[in-house]
Design a protein around this motif. Structure first.
Motif, PDB file in Angstrom:
ATOM      1  N   LEU A 141       0.849  -1.185   0.000  1.00  0.00           N
ATOM      2  CA  LEU A 141       0.000   0.000   0.000  1.00  0.00           C
ATOM      3  C   LEU A 141       0.888   1.239   0.000  1.00  0.00           C
ATOM      4  CD1 LEU A 141      -2.548  -1.026   2.813  1.00  0.00           C
ATOM      5  CD2 LEU A 141      -2.581  -1.637   0.394  1.00  0.00           C
ATOM      6  N   VAL A 142       0.668   2.142  -0.959  1.00  0.00           N
ATOM      7  CA  VAL A 142       1.468   3.362  -1.042  1.00  0.00           C
ATOM      8  C   VAL A 142       0.541   4.539  -1.340  1.00  0.00           C
ATOM      9  CG1 VAL A 142       3.521   2.143  -1.849  1.00  0.00           C
ATOM     10  CG2 VAL A 142       1.939   3.121  -3.518  1.00  0.00           C
ATOM     11  N   THR A 143       1.024   5.723  -1.064  1.00  0.00           N
ATOM     12  CA  THR A 143       0.310   6.934  -1.437  1.00  0.00           C
ATOM     13  C   THR A 143       1.116   7.697  -2.472  1.00  0.00           C
ATOM     14  OG1 THR A 143      -0.558   9.061  -0.674  1.00  0.00           O
ATOM     15  CG2 THR A 143       1.287   8.151   0.560  1.00  0.00           C
ATOM     16  N   ALA A 144       0.423   8.203  -3.478  1.00  0.00           N
ATOM     17  CA  ALA A 144       1.100   8.998  -4.501  1.00  0.00           C
ATOM     18  C   ALA A 144       1.263  10.441  -4.068  1.00  0.00           C
ATOM     19  CB  ALA A 144       0.308   8.949  -5.809  1.00  0.00           C
ATOM     20  N   ASN A 153      10.358   5.113  -4.018  1.00  0.00           N
ATOM     21  CA  ASN A 153      11.300   4.306  -4.783  1.00  0.00           C
ATOM     22  C   ASN A 153      10.483   3.445  -5.747  1.00  0.00           C
ATOM     23  OD1 ASN A 153      13.203   2.560  -5.809  1.00  0.00           O
ATOM     24  ND2 ASN A 153      14.236   2.232  -3.859  1.00  0.00           N
ATOM     25  N   TRP A 154      10.079   4.059  -6.858  1.00  0.00           N
ATOM     26  CA  TRP A 154       9.199   3.372  -7.802  1.00  0.00           C
ATOM     27  C   TRP A 154       9.888   2.181  -8.456  1.00  0.00           C
ATOM     28  CZ3 TRP A 154       4.250   4.121  -7.515  1.00  0.00           C
ATOM     29  CH2 TRP A 154       3.749   5.350  -7.063  1.00  0.00           C
ATOM     30  N   ARG A 177       2.391   6.173 -13.755  1.00  0.00           N
ATOM     31  CA  ARG A 177       2.581   5.333 -14.944  1.00  0.00           C
ATOM     32  C   ARG A 177       4.033   5.391 -15.434  1.00  0.00           C
ATOM     33  NH1 ARG A 177       2.588   5.360 -20.570  1.00  0.00           N
ATOM     34  NH2 ARG A 177       2.942   7.605 -20.549  1.00  0.00           N
ATOM     35  N   ARG A 178       4.532   6.598 -15.608  1.00  0.00           N
ATOM     36  CA  ARG A 178       5.899   6.764 -16.111  1.00  0.00           C
ATOM     37  C   ARG A 178       6.921   6.185 -15.152  1.00  0.00           C
ATOM     38  NH1 ARG A 178       5.870  13.031 -18.374  1.00  0.00           N
ATOM     39  NH2 ARG A 178       4.572  12.663 -20.230  1.00  0.00           N
ATOM     40  N   ALA A 179       6.722   6.405 -13.861  1.00  0.00           N
ATOM     41  CA  ALA A 179       7.696   5.940 -12.877  1.00  0.00           C
ATOM     42  C   ALA A 179       7.764   4.417 -12.831  1.00  0.00           C
ATOM     43  CB  ALA A 179       7.347   6.500 -11.500  1.00  0.00           C
ATOM     44  N   ALA A 182       9.425   3.183 -16.050  1.00  0.00           N
ATOM     45  CA  ALA A 182      10.861   3.449 -15.969  1.00  0.00           C
ATOM     46  C   ALA A 182      11.542   2.507 -14.980  1.00  0.00           C
ATOM     47  CB  ALA A 182      11.097   4.902 -15.548  1.00  0.00           C
ATOM     48  N   GLY A 183      10.770   2.061 -13.971  1.00  0.00           N
ATOM     49  CA  GLY A 183      11.327   1.150 -12.977  1.00  0.00           C
ATOM     50  C   GLY A 183      11.371  -0.296 -13.425  1.00  0.00           C
ATOM     51  N   GLY A 184      10.834  -0.584 -14.597  1.00  0.00           N
ATOM     52  CA  GLY A 184      10.927  -1.929 -15.140  1.00  0.00           C
ATOM     53  C   GLY A 184       9.665  -2.751 -15.069  1.00  0.00           C
ATOM     54  N   MET A 185       8.556  -2.171 -14.643  1.00  0.00           N
ATOM     55  CA  MET A 185       7.302  -2.932 -14.630  1.00  0.00           C
ATOM     56  C   MET A 185       6.820  -3.126 -16.058  1.00  0.00           C
ATOM     57  SD  MET A 185       3.717  -2.203 -12.567  1.00  0.00           S
ATOM     58  CE  MET A 185       4.346  -2.786 -10.982  1.00  0.00           C
TER      59      MET A 185
END
Length: 260
Positions: A141-144, A153-154, A177-179, A182-185
């Protein structure tokens, strides 16, 4: 139960998801301080209490946190039983522990009562299990939205292998979305965007990670909403298609019945 502050989670919106302990606290309350996302229907459990609105909504005029804390302290020192009624769970992006610490430092008795969090309830209402054997072995669970605008740490989140549930992310969909990309998802990772979790007006929009921003725009997604990102979100999308097919079949049968 006098001279005490209860920090109570009211759940995501459906008043039937209120816990028995929350109901007990409300029935004992002299003063109820209610957040703007709490369903007013839960107030039936405290008909004689003094109800004070202390809403805090992103992008809207909000009650200052310092004022809320001083108000709780004032009523508690008057010997009142105070319930601070929060949407969801008080300790999941709800400042529950901060408020509890502040009050205890001033010798006020405090008890926290859990509530069902919107990410769990919204996903369940969409037939999405946040964990599933062989698919998702955990949930994060995270908050944007952070108070100091610090970045998560996306990359670590993208590679965690867990289902991601993102709160307060509607205004930052493109950034998320971009993060994650960029993080490899994987670009094909399923996404469910769930608005008004657990309420009759709950809506859900399904996409993959690449197209989630455009899908949300087309859907006119609005806060409050949570994002469920991970392979389990595909279960909700398949259920939505199935439901649409069911509705079409029911409509066709009804037309046939009327014509016959």
């Amino acid at each position: 139960m006098n001279a005490k502050v209860w920090l109570v989670g009211a759940g995501p919106g459906d008043p039937e998801l209120l816990t028995l302990k929350a109901v007990r606290a409300l029935r004992s309350a002299d003063v109820v301080m209610i957040d703007s996302l709490v369903n007013p229907a839960v107030l039936e459990h405290c008909p004689t209490a003094n109800v004070i609105g202390v809403g805090k909504r992103g992008g809207c005029r909000s009650t200052p946190q310092a004022f809320i804390q001083r108000l709780m302290l004032r009523y508690a020192r008057q010997g009142k039983c105070v319930v601070r009624l929060k949407g969801g769970d008080p300790c999941i992006f709800g400042r529950g522990s901060e408020e509890a610490d502040w009050l205890r430092e001033r010798s006020i008795e405090v008890e926290l009562v859990n509530g069902i969090t919107a990410g769990l309830a919204g996903a369940t209402h969409c037939d999405i299990p946040l964990t599933l054997r062989g698919v998702a072995r955990g949930v994060t669970l995270v908050t944007a939205h952070t108070e100091d605008d610090s970045a998560l740490n996306w990359q670590a989140l993208a590679q965690s292998g867990t289902t991601l549930v993102v709160y307060m992310g509607v205004a930052k969909l493109e950034d998320v979305r971009r993060a994650l990309l960029a993080g490899g998802m994987a670009a094909s990772t399923p996404v469910a965007m769930i608005e008004n979790a657990s309420l009759p007006q709950q809506r859900a929009c399904y996409s993959d990670l690449t197209g989630m921003y455009d899908a949300a725009v087309g859907f006119a997604l609005k806060a409050p909403a949570v994002l469920v990102i991970g392979d389990v979100a595909a279960r909700g999308a398949s259920q939505e298609v199935f439901s649409q097919d069911q509705r079409a079949m029911a409509l066709a049968l009804e037309r046939a019945r009327m014509q016959g």
